[in-house]
Design a protein around this motif. Structure first.
Motif, short mmCIF file in Angstrom:
data_model
loop_
_atom_site.label_atom_id
_atom_site.label_comp_id
_atom_site.label_asym_id
_atom_site.label_seq_id
_atom_site.Cartn_x
_atom_site.Cartn_y
_atom_site.Cartn_z
N GLY A 364 -12.55 0.91 4.06
CA GLY A 364 -11.64 1.99 3.68
C GLY A 364 -10.21 1.51 3.51
O GLY A 364 -9.50 1.95 2.59
N LEU A 365 -9.78 0.59 4.37
CA LEU A 365 -8.43 0.05 4.27
C LEU A 365 -8.25 -0.73 2.98
O LEU A 365 -7.22 -0.60 2.30
CB LEU A 365 -8.14 -0.85 5.48
CG LEU A 365 -6.87 -1.69 5.41
CD1 LEU A 365 -5.65 -0.79 5.37
CD2 LEU A 365 -6.79 -2.64 6.60
N PHE A 366 -9.24 -1.54 2.62
CA PHE A 366 -9.12 -2.33 1.39
C PHE A 366 -9.02 -1.42 0.17
O PHE A 366 -8.24 -1.69 -0.75
CB PHE A 366 -10.31 -3.28 1.26
CG PHE A 366 -10.24 -4.16 0.05
CD1 PHE A 366 -9.33 -5.19 -0.02
CD2 PHE A 366 -11.09 -3.95 -1.02
CE1 PHE A 366 -9.26 -6.00 -1.14
CE2 PHE A 366 -11.03 -4.74 -2.14
CZ PHE A 366 -10.11 -5.78 -2.21
N LYS A 367 -9.77 -0.35 0.15
CA LYS A 367 -9.68 0.58 -0.98
C LYS A 367 -8.36 1.36 -0.95
O LYS A 367 -7.83 1.71 -2.01
CB LYS A 367 -10.87 1.54 -0.95
CG LYS A 367 -12.21 0.86 -1.23
CD LYS A 367 -13.32 1.86 -1.32
CE LYS A 367 -13.58 2.56 -0.01
NZ LYS A 367 -14.75 3.48 -0.08
N ASP A 368 -7.84 1.62 0.24
CA ASP A 368 -6.58 2.37 0.35
C ASP A 368 -5.37 1.55 -0.09
O ASP A 368 -4.28 2.12 -0.23
CB ASP A 368 -6.38 2.85 1.79
CG ASP A 368 -7.30 4.01 2.14
OD1 ASP A 368 -7.84 4.62 1.22
OD2 ASP A 368 -7.50 4.27 3.35
N THR A 369 -5.54 0.23 -0.28
CA THR A 369 -4.40 -0.56 -0.77
C THR A 369 -3.96 -0.12 -2.16
O THR A 369 -2.84 -0.43 -2.57
CB THR A 369 -4.76 -2.05 -0.79
OG1 THR A 369 -5.93 -2.26 -1.59
CG2 THR A 369 -5.02 -2.57 0.62
N THR A 370 -4.83 0.59 -2.88
CA THR A 370 -4.43 1.08 -4.21
C THR A 370 -3.37 2.17 -4.12
O THR A 370 -2.74 2.49 -5.13
CB THR A 370 -5.66 1.62 -4.96
OG1 THR A 370 -6.30 2.64 -4.18
CG2 THR A 370 -6.66 0.50 -5.21
N LEU A 371 -3.16 2.75 -2.93
CA LEU A 371 -2.15 3.79 -2.79
C LEU A 371 -0.73 3.25 -2.93
O LEU A 371 0.21 4.03 -3.10
CB LEU A 371 -2.30 4.49 -1.43
CG LEU A 371 -3.56 5.33 -1.23
CD1 LEU A 371 -3.62 5.87 0.19
CD2 LEU A 371 -3.61 6.48 -2.23
N VAL A 372 -0.56 1.93 -2.84
CA VAL A 372 0.80 1.38 -2.96
C VAL A 372 1.35 1.58 -4.36
O VAL A 372 2.55 1.40 -4.58
CB VAL A 372 0.81 -0.12 -2.59
CG1 VAL A 372 0.37 -0.31 -1.15
CG2 VAL A 372 -0.07 -0.93 -3.53
N SER A 373 0.49 1.96 -5.31
CA SER A 373 0.99 2.20 -6.67
C SER A 373 1.92 3.41 -6.72
O SER A 373 2.73 3.52 -7.65
CB SER A 373 -0.19 2.41 -7.63
OG SER A 373 -0.97 3.52 -7.25
N VAL A 374 1.84 4.31 -5.73
CA VAL A 374 2.70 5.49 -5.74
C VAL A 374 4.12 5.15 -5.30
O VAL A 374 5.02 5.99 -5.46
CB VAL A 374 2.12 6.61 -4.84
CG1 VAL A 374 0.73 7.00 -5.31
CG2 VAL A 374 2.10 6.20 -3.38
N ILE A 375 4.33 3.97 -4.74
CA ILE A 375 5.68 3.57 -4.34
C ILE A 375 6.15 2.40 -5.21
O ILE A 375 6.91 1.53 -4.77
CB ILE A 375 5.74 3.19 -2.85
CG1 ILE A 375 4.75 2.08 -2.51
CG2 ILE A 375 5.50 4.40 -1.98
CD1 ILE A 375 4.90 1.56 -1.10
N SER A 376 5.66 2.38 -6.45
CA SER A 376 6.12 1.44 -7.48
C SER A 376 5.78 0.00 -7.17
O SER A 376 6.53 -0.91 -7.52
CB SER A 376 7.65 1.58 -7.69
OG SER A 376 7.98 2.89 -8.08
N MET A 377 4.65 -0.23 -6.52
CA MET A 377 4.11 -1.58 -6.37
C MET A 377 2.92 -1.69 -7.32
O MET A 377 1.96 -0.94 -7.23
CB MET A 377 3.68 -1.85 -4.92
CG MET A 377 4.82 -1.87 -3.94
SD MET A 377 4.31 -2.38 -2.27
CE MET A 377 4.02 -4.13 -2.53
N PHE A 378 3.01 -2.64 -8.25
CA PHE A 378 2.05 -2.72 -9.33
C PHE A 378 0.82 -3.53 -8.90
O PHE A 378 0.66 -4.70 -9.27
CB PHE A 378 2.70 -3.34 -10.57
CG PHE A 378 3.73 -2.44 -11.19
CD1 PHE A 378 3.36 -1.38 -11.98
CD2 PHE A 378 5.08 -2.66 -10.95
CE1 PHE A 378 4.31 -0.54 -12.55
CE2 PHE A 378 6.04 -1.83 -11.51
CZ PHE A 378 5.66 -0.76 -12.31
#
Length: 431
Positions: A364-378
């Protein structure tokens, strides 16, 4: 008196009857299908419905995949080549593969650095995952995070050296005080490591990165699937020992340590991860000295690690609670101190019980790393939603990009799941 009738004498076999082949319905694929697919009328109906659904899905997706175009430079050219036929535009993958994997700002002439770090990662985690390998390889495992940091970020070698020095001093503190209280030794060592890193960062000259062997790459230039892998691997590696410390601290006899761990776990578990990411992006810098500039990547790592450590702590606490009280009494009867009892008797059994829960949190943590796109991390999803779909050449391509992202995440998560099942079988001793 008449003799016995020959027909009334029982027949006695004098040789073994040759074996007969089993019936056709009791062997091979017929037996497997009868037992697994058509063992009953409801199961047979479900099997037929499932086969129909598979046929419908494949009949619509296979032509789209097999007719895919790989050599064009834009979506318009793809549609011209397809000429109205059903087909995917896989050219976006061949055209933008480097941005999907490394981001759009990472230097193209430095791609060998993350590639080398990835290969070294496989070597570093091998002795951790597989117990039969020589234990001497753990020395490289301990040094790998600092080597990978220098390879990917570049700059002066002094930064990873100072970080390594902080860990060495923290480890010595833990060896001194962790025997009596694991949580005290762990958290005390962490505080000492932070102090050493702060002092070392202040002593490193500002222009040290200019004359470095490897050119410095700012963390804002990291992106693509490489960023997801770095966040996932770093946060999982840090959250497991932190989760163990929190679980043991919650069971500590020291009221202060126990209270801090309880408040931390309950607070973090009650806050969504996306909120913590916004805190890392906007507010976390206010908790550091005014003159210090804490990198955004480091702030995100801190928040994701805290988030996953709280969940892992509860998983491990469940494993500790599942052990019978006799295990603790057995450790006391052998004269073991707290650290020895935890290291040799309690934690090995508790961690074995907690493997499924830990793997669930890690996936779950590895999939949640995609949430960093909401803070402008590409990251990978951020690259798809941002620069690639925003370009005029590929505006309108969705399924190909999102399917590629899903495939990468599936491969990693499925590998983690398969390894956890292998580890459970390896540690199963029949008791």
């Amino acid at each position: 008196m008449a003799g016995p009738d020959k027909n009334s004498i029982a027949f006695v076999a004098t040789e073994v009857i040759p074996e007969s082949p089993p019936p056709a319905r009791e062997t091979g694929i017929v037996k497997w299908g009868r037992e697994n697919l058509f063992s009953s009328i409801p199961n047979g109906i479900l099997t037929l419905v499932s086969l129909w659904l598979i046929y419908v899905i494949l009949s619509s997706t296979l032509p789209w995949i097999l007719n895919g175009v790989w050599t064009t430079s834009s979506l318009a050219e793809c549609r011209e080549v397809l000429a109205g036929k059903t087909g995917a535009c896989f050219s976006v993958l061949t055209e933008r593969w480097n941005q999907l994997l490394y981001g759009f700002k990472y230097p193209t002439d430095a791609y060998w650095r993350p590639n080398l770090a990835f290969v070294l990662m496989l070597v570093a985690i091998a002795p951790v995952l597989f117990f039969d390998l020589p234990r001497k390889m753990l020395v490289f495992t301990a040094l790998y995070p600092f080597v990978a940091f220098w390879l990917i970020w570049g700059g002066t070698i002094m930064a990873p050296v100072v970080a390594l020095l902080g860990f060495v001093i923290a480890g010595a503190f833990f060896q001194k005080f962790g025997r009596s209280n694991f949580a005290l030794g762990f958290f005390g060592g962490a505080v000492i490591a932070l102090i050493v890193w702060s002092i070392g960062g202040a002593l490193i000259p500002e222009g040290a990165s200019e004359n470095a062997v490897l050119s410095a790459v700012p963390s804002r230039d990291l992106g693509g699937f490489m960023l997801n892998m770095m966040l996932g691997l770093t946060c999982v590696s840090l959250s497991i020992p932190l989760g163990i410390a929190l679980a043991l601290g919650r069971q500590s006899n020291m009221p202060l340590i126990k209270g801090i761990c309880v408040v931390f776990i309950e607070f973090v578990r009650g806050v969504p991860l996306i909120t913590l990411l916004f805190v890392a992006s906007v507010m976390l810098s206010y908790f550091f000295p005014p003159e210090s500039t804490v990198d955004l990547f480091l702030r995100v790592v801190i928040m994701i690690t805290m988030f996953s450590a709280a969940y892992i702590a509860e998983v491990i606490r469940g494993g500790l609670a599942a052990l019978p009280k006799g295990q603790y009494e057995a450790a006391d009867s052998l004269g073991l101190d707290y650290a020895q009892a935890m290291r040799l008797i309690i934690l090995p059994q508790a961690l074995k019980i907690s493997i499924p829960g830990i793997v669930n949190v890690a996936v779950g943590l590895f999939k949640d790393t995609t949430l960093v796109s909401v803070i402008s991390m590409f990251d990978l999803v951020g690259m798809i939603r941002g620069p690639i779909l925003a370009s005029t050449e590929w505006n309108g391509v969705y399924w190909e990009l999102l399917g590629f992202a899903a495939l990468l995440f599936f491969v990693v998560c499925y590998s983690i799941s398969q390894y956890s099942q292998w580890l459970e079988r390896k540690l199963h001793k029949g008791h």
